[in-house]
Design a protein around this motif. Structure first.
Motif, short mmCIF file in Angstrom:
data_model
loop_
_atom_site.label_atom_id
_atom_site.label_comp_id
_atom_site.label_asym_id
_atom_site.label_seq_id
_atom_site.Cartn_x
_atom_site.Cartn_y
_atom_site.Cartn_z
N ASP A 149 0.81 -0.96 0.11
CA ASP A 149 -0.01 0.04 0.11
C ASP A 149 0.83 1.31 -0.05
O ASP A 149 0.42 2.15 0.30
N HIS A 150 2.10 1.05 -0.23
CA HIS A 150 3.08 2.39 -0.34
C HIS A 150 4.01 2.30 -1.36
O HIS A 150 4.12 1.42 -2.14
N ASN A 202 7.90 12.06 -8.95
CA ASN A 202 9.18 11.53 -8.77
C ASN A 202 9.53 10.52 -7.95
O ASN A 202 9.58 10.52 -6.84
N ALA A 203 9.03 9.18 -8.54
CA ALA A 203 9.11 7.84 -7.67
C ALA A 203 9.75 6.87 -8.14
O ALA A 203 10.05 6.90 -9.38
N VAL A 204 10.06 5.83 -7.25
CA VAL A 204 10.87 4.72 -7.70
C VAL A 204 9.99 3.64 -8.17
O VAL A 204 8.79 3.35 -7.50
N SER A 205 10.12 3.40 -9.51
CA SER A 205 8.91 2.57 -10.24
C SER A 205 9.69 1.76 -11.32
O SER A 205 10.32 2.13 -12.00
N ASP A 206 8.83 0.90 -11.98
CA ASP A 206 9.17 0.06 -13.13
C ASP A 206 8.23 0.28 -14.17
O ASP A 206 7.77 -0.43 -14.86
N VAL A 207 7.35 1.42 -13.88
CA VAL A 207 6.15 1.84 -14.94
C VAL A 207 6.69 2.04 -16.56
O VAL A 207 7.72 2.79 -16.53
N LYS A 208 6.14 1.13 -17.35
CA LYS A 208 6.62 1.60 -18.75
C LYS A 208 5.72 2.33 -19.65
O LYS A 208 5.88 2.90 -20.62
N THR A 209 4.44 2.78 -18.81
CA THR A 209 3.71 3.58 -19.64
C THR A 209 4.26 5.01 -19.79
O THR A 209 4.83 5.49 -18.92
N LEU A 256 0.55 -0.89 -9.56
CA LEU A 256 1.40 -2.16 -9.21
C LEU A 256 2.85 -1.87 -9.37
O LEU A 256 3.75 -2.20 -8.91
N GLY A 257 3.15 -0.99 -10.61
CA GLY A 257 4.53 -0.39 -10.97
C GLY A 257 5.24 0.56 -9.94
O GLY A 257 6.41 0.78 -10.07
N TYR A 258 4.34 1.02 -8.97
CA TYR A 258 4.91 1.84 -8.00
C TYR A 258 4.92 1.15 -6.72
O TYR A 258 5.79 1.72 -5.71
N ARG A 259 4.16 0.22 -6.49
CA ARG A 259 4.19 -0.20 -5.12
C ARG A 259 5.60 -0.75 -4.58
O ARG A 259 6.10 -1.41 -5.35
N LEU A 260 5.68 -0.81 -3.09
CA LEU A 260 6.88 -1.39 -2.82
C LEU A 260 7.16 -2.88 -2.75
O LEU A 260 8.15 -3.42 -2.59
N THR A 261 5.79 -3.38 -2.58
CA THR A 261 5.91 -4.85 -3.11
C THR A 261 5.08 -5.05 -4.31
O THR A 261 3.91 -4.65 -4.50
N TYR A 262 5.65 -5.67 -5.34
CA TYR A 262 4.88 -5.63 -6.62
C TYR A 262 5.02 -7.16 -7.37
O TYR A 262 6.23 -7.76 -7.16
N LEU A 263 4.21 -7.44 -8.35
CA LEU A 263 4.51 -8.63 -9.13
C LEU A 263 5.37 -8.25 -10.32
O LEU A 263 5.09 -7.22 -10.86
N ARG A 290 10.63 -3.78 -3.36
CA ARG A 290 11.45 -2.69 -4.05
C ARG A 290 12.31 -2.30 -3.08
O ARG A 290 12.81 -1.09 -2.49
N ILE A 291 13.37 -3.18 -2.55
CA ILE A 291 14.44 -2.85 -1.69
C ILE A 291 15.53 -1.55 -2.15
O ILE A 291 16.03 -0.84 -1.69
N SER A 292 15.57 -1.82 -3.63
CA SER A 292 16.51 -0.94 -4.47
C SER A 292 15.95 0.70 -4.01
O SER A 292 16.86 1.49 -4.24
N ALA A 293 14.69 0.97 -3.99
CA ALA A 293 14.31 2.42 -3.63
C ALA A 293 15.09 2.82 -2.35
O ALA A 293 15.42 4.14 -2.16
N TYR A 294 15.55 1.94 -1.38
CA TYR A 294 16.18 2.32 -0.22
C TYR A 294 17.84 2.14 -0.37
O TYR A 294 18.33 2.42 0.65
N SER A 295 18.23 2.00 -1.60
CA SER A 295 19.68 1.78 -1.53
C SER A 295 20.43 2.69 -0.82
O SER A 295 21.46 2.45 -0.18
#
Length: 938
Positions: free
Chosen positions: A144-145, A173-180, A201-208, A251-256
RNA sequence: GCCUUGGUGGCGGAAUUGGUAGACGCGCUGGAUUCAAAAUCCAGUUCUUUCGGGAGUGUGGGUUCGAUUCCCACCCAAGGUACCA
């Protein structure tokens, strides 16, 4: 009678249990101190001698801190989800919950036997629904974050949706893997529900996401690299291939960056921090886009050396990249595909380890150099890893050794762009002394200046940008296993839907069969009751799925590191049914003051738990951003595995000493408990141990079969586990405790070796004899003499320092010396023995009641104040010495005070080096007298 | 391969700031005690020696009056290497 450790230990253990001596409250006037052990996985082999090492050390420290007046939290629990219990279930059909419970009971008996001062009222188990309810809740919070780079913290998805509705994603400006592509607020509102969810889903800190896994079709399951040997499964020897699967990731990489910078603020071993830094792997460089000739595709590369861009003579892609299939030219297709097939059979570790064999294939395609426009051949090669950077490199053979080797091997041209440097033999990888040449506008620039310049130009042209890359990858969170926390998610129209806190815990369902289903679904696919009734908020039978109100539940479970990422907060408030940890408890205890555990967790548990901590801190759910102020790695106690040697193709085993240097007999592990101290195997025992040895033949040497030895990690599968039970039985817990401390430095790995046990045991008997002769109690109220006090105070000082610096091995030695000296003095004074007994109590807390009465303490050991070392005593003594140059004097404690003052002075003045110093010939800072009495520091 | 740690007697290890290398314990040897053994106590124990000494902290170099300790290169072992825990 003598030292009857059984009577003493039983008595005190019963007393502690009865009085709840070690129960600790969340509310005290005393300062708090939280000492945490890494909790054990309760394996079927029982607790082995390696586990207690850290527990003993932390227990000594906990007792020490209590004596020093702290309110000490020292809990213990079980990391009780895991693969071994599941594999045992597969073999025997027994429910993992049952075997886990049995193992825990055994562990508890063993732990109690060793006299630890844990507060068991706070026990946690990760496999208990009361506990994993909160693990599931944290998963939902992560779901949810999202990570906002502007505020540099996790924010709720609701706030993200609000912003989408107002302004679309243009300013996000967020960490995501959204390709849209970017969308406006109106466009967002026009998306249908499915599209919205997909974007979120591309933004959630846990995602598929699609993740590559090691797939073993015959076992129908995913394997760890560990479970693969030479490309086939360890179990059964079936082929293993790479396969993409939908998996939950974190998405641990967000916290690198925060995981990296947080290391500065914690007192952890420098080596371990260095490991984490390297694992996070921050590197500063640039991304560069290369157009592909005859295609509208681009290749994005990350490079730390954009300054060498004019030295690019080819590009290499990781073979598993999707892009490869799109660009490969027909005449190379066959070669490329067979190469990809080849690499799929190798684990990543094998690929990295193998640097001697250079392999790769030309794709037939060319890219265009973004600055020169030159055609650049595109290769694939397995030295490029798909999951680091972009999975593609711009190869600069003159400046990178791997590129250089690749180019030499395949005869690709090498351009030298370094001034006055020969690259005839090797690439030139030095950055500091680099002057760029043959590089257009970069000519004559240093590495630093060229970096800045080239990034400017790339950005201008839209062909690249300066960027920071982290090696740290998002953590895969799905496991195709049974014995783990169920993921609290169900699927509606193929999209994941979260449960809510009220729905939790989502209990692990029962299954008939712990293997994957015939269709290759995870074991939870075997569960009969595993669907979610959305209306009634409860689990239903699978047969009820109607895709309107009842939906399929997630079949994957969580990995082992889920529960261990936050368990240390549960100890503070273990019974709380309403929240994961209550405010009062977490505000009082705050964080862990001392965390003890193995360095093998450096880049696993110790990184993941920091990640969750930071996330929960962002949500204001935890009071601090780093949960462990200080960490100590106890070294692993290694096992000494035993091997017998089989003649190839036979059932004949040969004694180790009969092996010639050329013989390549197959070494086979045998149980170390079948081998005596002289490395001789109990052959009859071996025959009974495993059926295949019953019919084996043996070649003896002088009537015995010698085994080979090898030091490695203690583990059930290596048959090298030594249990502490027998040692406790034979020598007592105190002997085991002291011996483990005496074995060597706490932080160093060391092989287990029972040989010295008797020495420590004898010491404890000697210590007992200070108080008793036969059964007569010897301790009197006589006033101690100066000599006795001297021994005592020296010992207190030394031991205090040793405990505070975690040098428990030298601490034990100090005790031994002290007791030896007291023995020779025939000392029986209460004043001397009292503090000594308290000092020794971490090791031998179980002195008889008679003594405790004499010492004036009958109630509780933990309330005895720790005596302070009287420093003025030594300082006063020191003043009497006339040898003082105008510097600082330092005593070597045990010797200096017993020697004659004049003799010391004379020795110092007579020493040749002193003479040299006084004459100005020896300019150095140190002077020492010959018999190591005093060091004089200038 | 890469990251991290370690390498000192027959064995586990000690040496806190660069200053007597081997504390303490095991093992071994000799002695006391005992009918005998266990236990206990005492002495010795890095190697080598022609008994003067010589060598010695994984290997090879370097810095220093002096290196187990600091620097460089190498060898060996252990842990991790992303699904073991």
């Amino acid at each position: 009678m003598g030292y009857d450790f059984k009577e003493i230990e039983n008595k005190w253990q019963a007393y502690w249990a009865d009085q709840q001596t070690f129960k600790v409250s969340n509310d005290s006037e005393k300062p708090k101190f939280y000492i945490l052990d890494m909790f054990p996985y309760p394996s079927g082999a029982g607790l082995h001698v390696g586990h207690p090492l850290g527990y003993i050390a932390s227990d000594i420290y906990a007792r020490f801190k209590r004596h020093k007046g702290f309110n000490v939290l020292h809990p213990q629990g079980y990391d009780s989800f895991g693969l071994p219990a599941e594999q045992y279930a597969i073999q025997t059909g027994q429910h993992p919950a049952k075997t886990t419970q049995d193992n825990i009971s055994r562990y508890r008996t063993q732990l109690d036997q060793m006299g630890f001062s844990f507060d068991w009222s706070r026990e946690v188990r990760t496999s208990s629904p009361d506990f994993y309810k909160w693990t599931q809740w944290i998963f939902l919070l992560l779901f949810d974050h999202y990570y906002c780079k502007d505020t540099d913290k996790a924010l709720s998805i609701t706030s993200l949706i609000n912003r989408f509705e107002k302004e679309g994603n243009i300013n996000i400006n967020a960490v995501s893997d959204v390709k849209t592509e970017s969308f406006s607020g109106d466009e967002w509102l026009a998306f249908d529900e499915l599209q919205k969810q997909e974007i979120l889903l591309g933004y959630r800190l846990t995602y598929l996401s699609d993740t590559e896994v090691n797939w073993c079709a015959d076992l129908g399951t995913v394997l760890a690299n560990d479970e693969i040997i030479n490309g086939v499964s360890e179990r059964g020897g079936y082929p293993v291939t790479k396969k993409k699967m939908k998996q939950w990731s974190m998405r641990i990489s967000a916290y690198s960056e925060r995981l990296l910078s947080g290391l500065e603020r914690i007192d952890w071993p420098e080596s371990l921090k260095e490991m984490q830094r390297n694992w996070i792997g921050k590197s500063i460089g640039a991304k560069v886009f290369f157009e592909i000739e005859g295609s509208d595709k681009k290749i994005e590369v990350f490079t730390t050396r954009p300054d060498t861009i004019f030295g690019v003579t080819f590009m290499t892609l990781a073979p598993e990249l999707d892009l490869v299939q799109e660009i490969v030219k027909p005449n190379q297709e066959e070669a490329v595909n067979s190469y990809i097939k080849e690499t799929q059979q190798r684990t990543q570790r094998e690929r990295m380890a193998d640097v001697k064999n250079i392999t790769g294939v030309f794709t037939g395609a060319y890219a265009q150099h973004p600055l020169t426009g030159d055609s650049i051949p595109i290769w694939i090669g397995d030295y490029v890893l798909a999951d680091y950077g972009t999975g593609a490199v711009m190869a600069v053979p003159c400046g990178d050794q791997r590129d250089y080797d690749f180019a030499k091997h395949f005869d690709i041209p090498i351009t030298n762009i370094f001034k006055d440097v020969s690259i005839a033999e090797d690439a030139y990888t030095d950055k500091v002394n680099t002057i760029i040449d043959h590089s257009d506008f970069l000519n004559g620039l240093s590495y630093k200046d060229a970096m800045v310049r080239v990034i400017d130009v790339l950005e201008e042209k839209g062909a690249g940008a300066g960027t920071i890359n982290y090696k740290l990858r998002d953590a895969v969170f799905s496991r195709q296993r049974y014995w783990g926390e169920p993921i609290p998610i169900y699927y509606k129209n193929g999209m994941p839907q979260p449960l809510t806190l009220e729905d939790l815990p989502l209990n692990l369902p029962d299954v008939e069969n712990y293997l994957p289903t015939p269709e290759g679904a995870p074991p939870l696919g075997n569960a009969v009751n595993w669907a979610w009734n959305e209306k009634e908020r409860k689990v239903e039978a699978n047969t009820a799925i109607d895709h309107r109100t009842i939906f399929p539940l997630e079949l994957n479970t969580m990995p082992g590191w889920a529960g261990s990422s936050w368990y240390f907060y549960r100890y503070m408030d273990a019974q709380n049914p309403d929240v994961f940890v209550g405010n009062e408890a977490k505000n009082y205890w705050q964080d862990v003051d001392l965390y003890l555990g193995g360095s093998e967790h450096a880049t696993g548990h110790l990184l993941y738990s920091r990640f969750w901590q930071k996330f929960l801190f962002d949500l204001d759910l935890l009071p601090v951003e780093e949960y462990a102020k200080k960490l100590i790695n106890q070294g692993m106690i290694l096992g000494t595995s035993a091997f017998i040697y089989r003649k190839p193709g036979t059932q004949t085993y040969v004694s180790k000493d009969l092996l010639g240097p050329e013989d390549t007999y197959e070494p086979i592990r045998v149980d170390v408990n079948l081998v005596n101290a002289s490395d001789e195997l109990d052959v009859e025992g071996l025959k009974k141990w495993q059926p295949q040895f019953a019919v084996a033949e043996f070649e003896f040497s002088l009537g015995v079969l010698k085994v080979g030895r090898e030091v490695e990690k203690m583990s059930k599968s290596k048959y090298n586990v030594v249990n502490p039970d027998e040692i406790c039985e034979q020598y007592g817990a105190d002997t085991l405790r002291m011996y483990e401390m005496f074995l060597g430095p706490l932080e160093q790995a060391k092989p287990w070796n029972t040989a010295g046990m008797s020495g420590v045991h004898n010491f404890l008997r000697k210590f007992w004899r200070l108080f008793y002769k036969e059964d007569t109690f010897l301790v009197t109220d006589s006033v101690p003499d100066k000599k006795e006090l001297k021994i005592l105070h020296e010992t207190i000082k030394k031991v205090t320092e040793d405990i505070e610096s975690f040098s428990f091995n030298t601490c034990v030695s100090s005790f031994m010396i002290c007791v030896n000296e007291l023995t020779s003095l025939d000392c029986h004074s209460v004043e001397v023995l009292k503090p000594l007994t308290i000092l020794l109590s971490p090791f031998a807390p179980h002195i008889s009641e008679e003594l405790w009465q004499k010492l004036g303490h009958t109630k509780s050991i933990v309330e005895v104040p720790f005596p302070e070392f009287n420093e003025s005593f030594l300082v006063e003594e020191a003043k009497n010495y006339p040898v003082s140059f105008n510097g600082k004097m330092r005593f070597t404690l045990s010797l200096s005070l017993t020697l004659d003052k004049e003799a010391i002075q004379k020795a110092v003045l007579d020493d040749l080096r002193t003479q040299e110093y006084l004459e100005g010939k020896a300019p150095k800072k140190w002077i020492i007298v010959p018999n190591k009495i005093i060091n004089i520091v200038f």
